[in-house]
Design a protein around this motif. Structure first.
Motif, short mmCIF file in Angstrom:
data_model
loop_
_atom_site.label_atom_id
_atom_site.label_comp_id
_atom_site.label_asym_id
_atom_site.label_seq_id
_atom_site.Cartn_x
_atom_site.Cartn_y
_atom_site.Cartn_z
N PHE A 417 0.76 -1.16 -0.07
CA PHE A 417 0.02 0.13 -0.20
C PHE A 417 0.91 1.20 -0.01
O PHE A 417 0.73 2.23 -0.73
N PHE A 418 1.78 1.12 0.96
CA PHE A 418 2.73 2.53 1.23
C PHE A 418 3.58 2.67 -0.18
O PHE A 418 3.60 3.61 -0.68
N ILE A 419 3.96 1.43 -0.91
CA ILE A 419 4.71 1.82 -2.18
C ILE A 419 3.74 2.31 -3.10
O ILE A 419 4.08 3.26 -4.00
N LEU A 420 2.74 1.64 -3.14
CA LEU A 420 1.63 2.15 -4.12
C LEU A 420 1.23 3.62 -3.94
O LEU A 420 1.19 4.39 -5.00
N TYR A 421 1.21 4.15 -2.84
CA TYR A 421 0.81 5.52 -2.41
C TYR A 421 1.88 6.33 -2.88
O TYR A 421 1.65 7.29 -3.57
N MET B 358 16.06 10.05 -9.66
CA MET B 358 17.20 9.87 -8.74
C MET B 358 16.70 8.53 -7.80
O MET B 358 17.62 8.15 -7.03
N PHE B 359 15.56 8.24 -7.73
CA PHE B 359 15.17 7.29 -6.85
C PHE B 359 15.10 5.74 -7.73
O PHE B 359 14.90 4.80 -7.15
N LEU B 360 15.66 5.72 -9.10
CA LEU B 360 15.38 4.63 -9.95
C LEU B 360 16.67 3.66 -9.70
O LEU B 360 16.73 3.13 -9.13
N GLY B 361 17.84 4.50 -10.08
CA GLY B 361 19.23 3.79 -9.99
C GLY B 361 19.12 2.60 -11.07
O GLY B 361 18.11 2.38 -11.56
N MET B 415 11.11 -4.59 -0.25
CA MET B 415 10.14 -3.41 0.23
C MET B 415 10.59 -2.92 1.45
O MET B 415 10.36 -1.63 1.61
N ALA B 416 11.17 -3.64 2.35
CA ALA B 416 11.45 -3.14 3.59
C ALA B 416 12.80 -1.92 3.32
O ALA B 416 12.93 -1.11 4.03
N PHE B 417 13.62 -2.67 2.32
CA PHE B 417 14.58 -1.58 1.96
C PHE B 417 14.26 -0.37 1.15
O PHE B 417 14.72 0.63 1.64
N PHE B 418 13.42 -0.54 0.60
CA PHE B 418 12.79 0.71 -0.29
C PHE B 418 12.18 1.72 0.93
O PHE B 418 12.37 3.02 0.84
N ARG B 485 25.69 4.09 -0.52
CA ARG B 485 26.46 3.26 -1.24
C ARG B 485 26.39 1.74 -0.82
O ARG B 485 26.62 0.93 -1.60
N LEU B 486 26.22 1.57 0.60
CA LEU B 486 26.54 0.08 1.12
C LEU B 486 25.14 -0.29 1.35
O LEU B 486 24.98 -1.12 2.19
N GLU B 487 24.11 -0.08 0.65
CA GLU B 487 22.77 -0.61 0.58
C GLU B 487 22.04 -0.57 2.01
O GLU B 487 21.21 -1.37 2.21
N LEU B 488 22.45 0.59 2.55
CA LEU B 488 21.70 0.83 3.97
C LEU B 488 21.79 0.10 4.79
O LEU B 488 22.56 0.31 6.06
N PHE B 489 21.40 -1.26 4.81
CA PHE B 489 21.43 -2.21 5.83
C PHE B 489 22.77 -2.34 6.32
O PHE B 489 23.11 -2.37 7.72
#
Ligand SMILES: [K+]
Ligand SMILES: [K+]
Lengths: 503, 503
Positions: A417-421, B358-361, B415-418, B485-489
């Protein structure tokens, strides 16, 4: 292709039209009382709406009394559109808003409780039409409570689907008739709260007409005002603003909790995780806003002469900073969109903060729009647990909410939902910018329309209105309002192939 | 608290320092060759770096040759920080960038392949220092390929964890030594492509020093240039720009695919879903940009005199619109950040489009930063399927990617990453705005730093640089660069309690 039970859909649209027409006649009474010259237009609109309603009901007599999920989505979406189309008639037929685009915008903005307006001078509009305007908010708020608490969970949509099991009746494929029980109780509460606010506002010194209209606008988190300066009109009457603050807070609270509180059970409030975070968020953001307004922003100087009538610093700088900070934080988080001051001139930091706040939304089961706090809680909890899962890939690490385990399917649905939003927000901004609208205004218009807030940024800042948008921009904005109000899935699912495919 | 094998961490840092010191000595050769006056500073920096490296290696002799996941995260994050701290020495000790904050910013911007610069006049900097600047990009790009393809999947992080099973060696808790095999092959390819670009640029008319530097900047999707005008310097030499365009495209492609293509297997390209969408995205966005630039924007008039040296319309308006559209689309999507023209003056629509881009990558397994296309594909597919799941709550509807089923855990992780990416972006913007930076600049700085792009919007538009940021803003920007750069996690996990808790 699977057969839809279109008859029941049209039947329900007929009922909605009768209901809407009835409300128009109430506005007719207001017109008659004030003798404001809009009576004929309103009666014509009401009569036409009732007539079409009756025709629809007769034409679909003998409909099969069985409604399935798919029809449910159509009923909800078409319901809001039907209401907006018929609800635009009083504006058009009374001549208050002659343009169809503008009238439809104002009506959709009403029923979706967005409160964005194309009116440049609200105070010259006949009183009965202003009353009708507030009525659309009030009906929309009523509709959304029932939808959020009783209907969407059964459709597997909305922040509250995790409570589907607790909803009245078995959460099967069919909508249970017992939802009307829940609906009645909630309407009663909603009506009572509106009445209470109106009485308090009157006692605090507001005129009774303004009091009733603002009460309807507050409980629905709508935001239409009867004054051009919105609530800044009462900047020299802090008591009025504190009353509105209190009821905005209530309007952003889950009505199920308020219902239990009304019955004397206040523990439900304190035990509820979403309420706890809602409270913490409001308090924290207000403290931040107050400090920054007090030290860095001027609350007394406003860019337009609209606010000159107001004397915001009645009890001094600090009280004023606190009041405007609290007021605007609640106005944006609850997505009411009332204006006591222009938050876009409160330092760049508060401007960015208010933009981000448009993505918060208040509680599920309230009349507020936006993403809703419960979704943020679950996403953030899940985000933290994702770290734990990285370290322990074989462990099962579920999200817990209100002491219960949230199923993976629900977390999945909330993240989707959030991503779709955000995708709808990004596409929404792009389309606005395509009309030559600058970046801040485009981004703000999309965030505000989708979140049903009302005021935005740039050319749509709290001291402006939406009349400057090009016609297509107005239509695009209503599309975003509708998508946001109906929790995206309800509207967008109709545009997917899955919806129209047979089982 | 669980014991960490700190000895192996320090041992590896020692190796990195030796490696980094070695590269500094190469810059020393460049300084000696050009006799540019930076030789002493560079030799001192290189000597110091090598010395500390040797000390660290000796001090941790007899370390246990076993590395676990947790140490893995620390090695990666500390590795980038260690490189940046030592890599700042040539700037400071040569006197080219005397301020530590500025030097660290420039170095972190180099190793993270962001390419944001605090230099107001690049062309007065000694050539060897410019070469060192490009070298940091090149090392960073090399590091990220190995990280993305060989190390992060084993840590359960990054867009490519779905290929973990295909990574060399068993994907257990321990890092397999065979990763060095993969690494060597990829470095060879990376080196070969850099050489090829340098030769082609030279043949097309660029000076050999500029050719080498820009080749290193392109393949790493870094973006540092040896010219103040960046690639706009060659606006009258379209061939040079088309060569850079080609190599930006390659740099944004998964290097594993390019490796197979290099061995003659071009089918891997055509069969790969991410490559297909990468291609489609570039083509579509270029068409949109070209049309809008051609009809609505002026490509020849630039706001600063920097671009006056350039004659962009060599082959006429249409070619120029196409070239700049394609160039800037690739520069932003691949997060290279080279500048051929200022996209922020190309109508409000393209401004919003470039912000969203800028959010594509680009592709996972490339040197590009940002979210990566594979994640978007999976999120969008899953979003669509969520509608299907709403209609058929009992059906199991998995996401498919490259003809295989993607496990729910991976979709969850993506999804959690995004969502985490967006939270860091929002907090990032807020912190910039707290320094009094306006909304567009704050939002742009956060998006660009986090996505390792380089140029942004407002005061950080392509014709500006980051020197105007306050010191804390520069540090905050480097923090975002590192996280992105380090994929957040990899970075953020270190700040969670789970990381430091015993099993
Ligand atoms: K509103
Ligand atoms: K870059």
């Amino acid at each position: 292709m699977r057969k839809f039970n279109f008859k029941i859909i049209l039947q329900l649209m007929g009922i909605l039209l009768l209901f809407n027409g009835g409300f128009m006649l109430v506005s007719g009474l207001v017109s008659w009382y004030f003798n404001d010259g809009a009576l004929n237009g309103i009666l014509l609109a009401g009569g036409l709406t009732v007539f079409i309603g009756i025709v629809l009901r007769f034409a679909t007599k003998g409909f099969e009394k069985k409604i399935k999920k798919r029809e449910g989505y159509l009923v909800v979406t078409l319901g809001w559109v039907t209401m907006s189309l018929s609800g635009a008639l009083p504006y058009i037929l009374s001549g208050a808003i002659p343009s169809f685009t503008d009238a439809f915008f104002e009506t959709m903005s009403g029923y979706t409780t967005t409160g964005a307006s194309i009116l440049n001078d609200i105070e010259i509009i006949p009183k009965s039409i202003l009353f009708w305007r507030s009525t659309t908010h009030w009906i929309g708020g009523m509709g959304i409570i029932v939808l959020a608490i009783a209907i969407l969970p059964l459709l597997g949509i909305g922040g509250m689907q995790m409570f589907a099991a607790e909803a009245p009746g078995p959460s099967g494929d069919k909508l249970h008739p017992r939802i009307t029980d829940t609906a009645k109780r909630l309407w009663f509460l909603y009506f009572g709260l509106t009445l209470a606010e109106a009485v308090l506002l009157k006692l605090a010194g507001m005129g009774y007409f303004d009091a009733i209209n603002h009460a309807m606008s507050t409980l629905s988190t709508g935001g239409f005002s009867t004054k051009n300066a919105s609530i800044a009109f009462w900047n020299d009457q802090p008591l009025i603003q504190y009353i509105i603050i209190f009821f905005m807070f209530i309007a952003g609270t889950n009505f199920v909790l308020s219902y239990f509180a009304f019955k004397g059970d206040f523990k439900k409030y304190t035990k509820d995780e979403e309420f706890k975070y809602y409270f913490i968020i409001i308090v924290s953001l207000t403290i931040i806003a107050t400090i920054i307004i007090y030290f860095y922003a001027s609350v007394s100087i406003h860019p337009t002469d609209i606010q000159v009538i107001a004397h915001p610093k009645v009890f001094g700088e600090l009280e004023s900073s606190f009041r405007h900070g609290l007021f605007q934080v609640l106005a944006v988080v609850t997505t009411t969109g009332f204006v006591s001051a222009d938050y876009t001139i409160w330092t760049p930091f508060l401007t960015v903060m208010f933009l981000i706040m448009m993505f918060l939304g208040a509680s599920a089961g309230s009349t507020a729009g936006g993403v809703k706090i419960v979704r943020h809680i679950i996403m953030i909890k899940n985000g933290f647990l994702e770290f734990k899962r990285s370290l322990h890939p074989n462990a099962i690490v579920p999200v817990r909410y209100n002491t219960k385990t949230v199923t993976r399917g629900i977390v999945f649905n909330i993240m989707a939902f959030f991503i779709l939003y955000l995708i709808v927000f990004a596409v929404g901004s792009l389309v606005f910018s395509l009309m030559g609208i600058d970046l801040i205004t485009s981004v703000g218009a999309a965030a505000s329309s989708l979140g049903n807030v009302g005021p935005a940024f740039g050319d749509l800042s709290p001291v402006n209105n939406y009349s400057s948008l090009p016609p297509f921009g107005k239509w695009w904005s209503t599309m975003l309002m509708l998508c946001g109000r109906l929790e995206l899935f309800t509207v967008l699912i109709i545009f997917t192939p899955y919806f129209w495919k047979s089982n």
